[in-house]
Motif scaffolding. Structure first.
Motif, PDB file in Angstrom:
ATOM      1  N   THR A   9       4.970  14.200  -2.140  1.00  0.00           N
ATOM      2  CA  THR A   9       6.048  14.484  -1.190  1.00  0.00           C
ATOM      3  C   THR A   9       5.907  15.876  -0.583  1.00  0.00           C
ATOM      4  N   GLN A  16       7.468  11.815   4.117  1.00  0.00           N
ATOM      5  CA  GLN A  16       8.211  11.555   2.885  1.00  0.00           C
ATOM      6  C   GLN A  16       8.844  10.174   2.858  1.00  0.00           C
ATOM      7  N   ASP A  17       9.388   9.743   3.971  1.00  0.00           N
ATOM      8  CA  ASP A  17      10.008   8.413   4.020  1.00  0.00           C
ATOM      9  C   ASP A  17       8.973   7.322   3.751  1.00  0.00           C
ATOM     10  N   SER A  20       7.899   7.312   0.044  1.00  0.00           N
ATOM     11  CA  SER A  20       8.927   6.660  -0.777  1.00  0.00           C
ATOM     12  C   SER A  20       8.909   5.149  -0.593  1.00  0.00           C
ATOM     13  N   LYS A  23       5.788   3.673  -2.232  1.00  0.00           N
ATOM     14  CA  LYS A  23       5.904   3.724  -3.693  1.00  0.00           C
ATOM     15  C   LYS A  23       6.780   2.587  -4.209  1.00  0.00           C
ATOM     16  N   GLN A  24       7.754   2.184  -3.413  1.00  0.00           N
ATOM     17  CA  GLN A  24       8.669   1.116  -3.817  1.00  0.00           C
ATOM     18  C   GLN A  24       8.123  -0.275  -3.520  1.00  0.00           C
ATOM     19  N   GLN A  30       1.559   2.430  -5.425  1.00  0.00           N
ATOM     20  CA  GLN A  30       2.203   2.876  -6.674  1.00  0.00           C
ATOM     21  C   GLN A  30       1.159   3.269  -7.707  1.00  0.00           C
ATOM     22  N   SER A  33      -0.714   6.371  -6.730  1.00  0.00           N
ATOM     23  CA  SER A  33       0.176   7.525  -6.853  1.00  0.00           C
ATOM     24  C   SER A  33       0.276   7.993  -8.295  1.00  0.00           C
TER      25      SER A  33
END
Length: 84
Positions: A9, A16-17, A20, A23-24, A30, A33
């Motif tokens: 981040t 950043q959006d 995120s 990652k979800q 994921q 990361s």
């Protein structure tokens, strides 16, 4: 030694959006990361504690970290280009 934390981040602050969201919703993002964070933790641990290690080992960890970061960046760019 730098002793700089390299979290995604901060490194990709303008994305950043997207970080995120991926990652979800993206299992490979994921996984990568997590690997990136683990490598960063190892590198920082060696730097902060001045743990004796060979230059080859230290540079190898940093090289792995940057390669994974490049892959993550490419995934972020691809997501941006297809407009998901």
């Amino acid at each position: 030694m730098l002793r700089t934390k390299h979290n995604l981040t901060d490194d990709f602050d303008l994305m950043q959006d997207r970080v995120s969201m991926l990652k979800q919703n993206d299992q490979e993002f994921q996984r990568l990361s997590r690997v990136y964070a683990e490598l960063d933790h190892k590198v920082r641990g060696l730097e902060m504690r001045d743990v004796p290690t060979s230059d080859e080992h230290f540079v190898g960890l940093k090289t792995q970290r940057v390669r994974i970061k490049d892959v993550l960046y490419q995934r972020l760019k691809e997501w941006d280009e297809i407009g998901r």
